[in-house]
Enzyme design. Structure first.
Site, PDB file in Angstrom:
ATOM      1  N   CYS A  47       0.843  -1.184   0.000  1.00 25.02           N
ATOM      2  CA  CYS A  47       0.000   0.000   0.000  1.00 25.02           C
ATOM      3  C   CYS A  47       0.884   1.241   0.000  1.00 25.02           C
ATOM      4  CB  CYS A  47      -0.880  -0.053   1.241  1.00 25.02           C
ATOM      5  SG  CYS A  47      -1.523   1.511   1.793  1.00 25.02           S
ATOM      6  N   GLU A  48       0.638   2.142  -0.918  1.00 26.11           N
ATOM      7  CA  GLU A  48       1.467   3.340  -1.020  1.00 26.11           C
ATOM      8  C   GLU A  48       1.230   4.314   0.127  1.00 26.11           C
ATOM      9  OE1 GLU A  48      -1.065   6.185  -4.055  1.00 26.11           O
ATOM     10  OE2 GLU A  48       0.278   4.703  -4.924  1.00 26.11           O
ATOM     11  N   HIS A  49       0.176   4.110   0.892  1.00 24.58           N
ATOM     12  CA  HIS A  49      -0.120   5.024   1.998  1.00 24.58           C
ATOM     13  C   HIS A  49       0.618   4.671   3.283  1.00 24.58           C
ATOM     14  CE1 HIS A  49      -4.073   5.629  -0.329  1.00 24.58           C
ATOM     15  NE2 HIS A  49      -3.194   6.535  -0.692  1.00 24.58           N
ATOM     16  N   HIS A  50       0.814   3.365   3.546  1.00 27.10           N
ATOM     17  CA  HIS A  50       1.433   2.937   4.810  1.00 27.10           C
ATOM     18  C   HIS A  50       2.619   2.001   4.623  1.00 27.10           C
ATOM     19  CE1 HIS A  50      -2.821   3.914   5.804  1.00 27.10           C
ATOM     20  NE2 HIS A  50      -2.225   4.586   6.767  1.00 27.10           N
ATOM     21  N   GLN A  93      -5.062  -0.453  -4.663  1.00 24.17           N
ATOM     22  CA  GLN A  93      -5.668  -1.557  -5.414  1.00 24.17           C
ATOM     23  C   GLN A  93      -6.448  -1.062  -6.626  1.00 24.17           C
ATOM     24  OE1 GLN A  93      -7.523  -4.573  -3.002  1.00 24.17           O
ATOM     25  NE2 GLN A  93      -9.013  -5.039  -4.596  1.00 24.17           N
ATOM     26  N   HIS A  99      -6.041  -6.052   3.151  1.00 23.81           N
ATOM     27  CA  HIS A  99      -5.065  -4.978   3.339  1.00 23.81           C
ATOM     28  C   HIS A  99      -4.597  -4.943   4.785  1.00 23.81           C
ATOM     29  CE1 HIS A  99      -5.655  -2.760  -0.552  1.00 23.81           C
ATOM     30  NE2 HIS A  99      -6.620  -3.667  -0.592  1.00 23.81           N
ATOM     31  N   CYS A 112      -2.935  -2.691   6.189  1.00 22.77           N
ATOM     32  CA  CYS A 112      -3.103  -1.360   6.768  1.00 22.77           C
ATOM     33  C   CYS A 112      -4.460  -1.229   7.450  1.00 22.77           C
ATOM     34  CB  CYS A 112      -2.909  -0.260   5.717  1.00 22.77           C
ATOM     35  SG  CYS A 112      -4.032  -0.345   4.319  1.00 22.77           S
TER      36      CYS A 112
END
Length: 183
Positions: A74-77, A115, A143, A145
């Site tokens: 995940c590019e956020h976490h 995703q 996920h 995250c």
């Protein structure tokens, strides 16, 4: 590799760890190597992955590759999401080598992602290399995250789809695909 190793060393020290202790001595380098592997999709191209495995065919029936496992970050976490991908296409004079569909999935999954974007990237790539009449992609994943932090929902999953060409415009084609990938 050296700068990534140094960054991992700093992260470990920032959380209060002693990077000179036995269990962590080589961890910054191992973590850097793992991250390099997990993001190797940045160093691949669609042309390299397909490697000319496009073959003439008079088949015009739907081709489906189901249950392709995928692992992404995940590019956020920077936490993993893990799942499976179903890819279908309608050929127009050409088919792609079976393993190349899985390699396309891996190439895009091995990048920092969400995703929704991953699903569309796979569909667009398959349509580009096959020149097909349409492509459908469904990804189902869990996920970390959402499971390991934040709301901590262990049984949650996410499903995304991308329908291009006839899969978008023809409800019968879309329904055939959906019925064939249901468990």
């Amino acid at each position: 590799m050296e700068s990534m190793t140094s960054a991992y060393r700093s992260i470990l020290e920032s959380v209060g760890e002693d990077v000179s202790r036995d269990g962590l001595r080589d961890t910054p380098e191992r973590a850097a190597k793992a991250m390099e592997f997990l993001t190797r999709g940045y160093h691949q191209t669609l042309e390299e992955v397909v490697n000319g495995a496009i073959f003439e065919s008079d088949s015009d029936e739907m081709v489906i590759v189901r249950d392709i496992e995928l692992y992404s970050l995940c590019e956020h976490h920077l936490l993993p999401f893990i799942g499976k991908c179903h890819v279908a296409y309608l050929p127009r004079g050409k088919v792609i080598g079976l393993s190349k569909v899985a390699r396309i999935v891996d190439m895009y999954a091995r990048r920092l992602q969400i995703q929704e974007s991953l699903t569309k990237q796979i569909a667009t790539a398959v349509l580009e290399v096959t020149g097909g009449i349409g492509v459908g992609v469904i990804i189902e994943s869990q996920h970390m995250c959402m499971m390991m932090r934040g709301v901590q929902k262990q049984n949650s999953s996410m499903t995304t789809s991308a329908m291009l060409g006839r899969f978008r415009s023809d409800i019968n084609t879309r329904n055939e695909f959906l019925s064939l990938v249901r468990d």
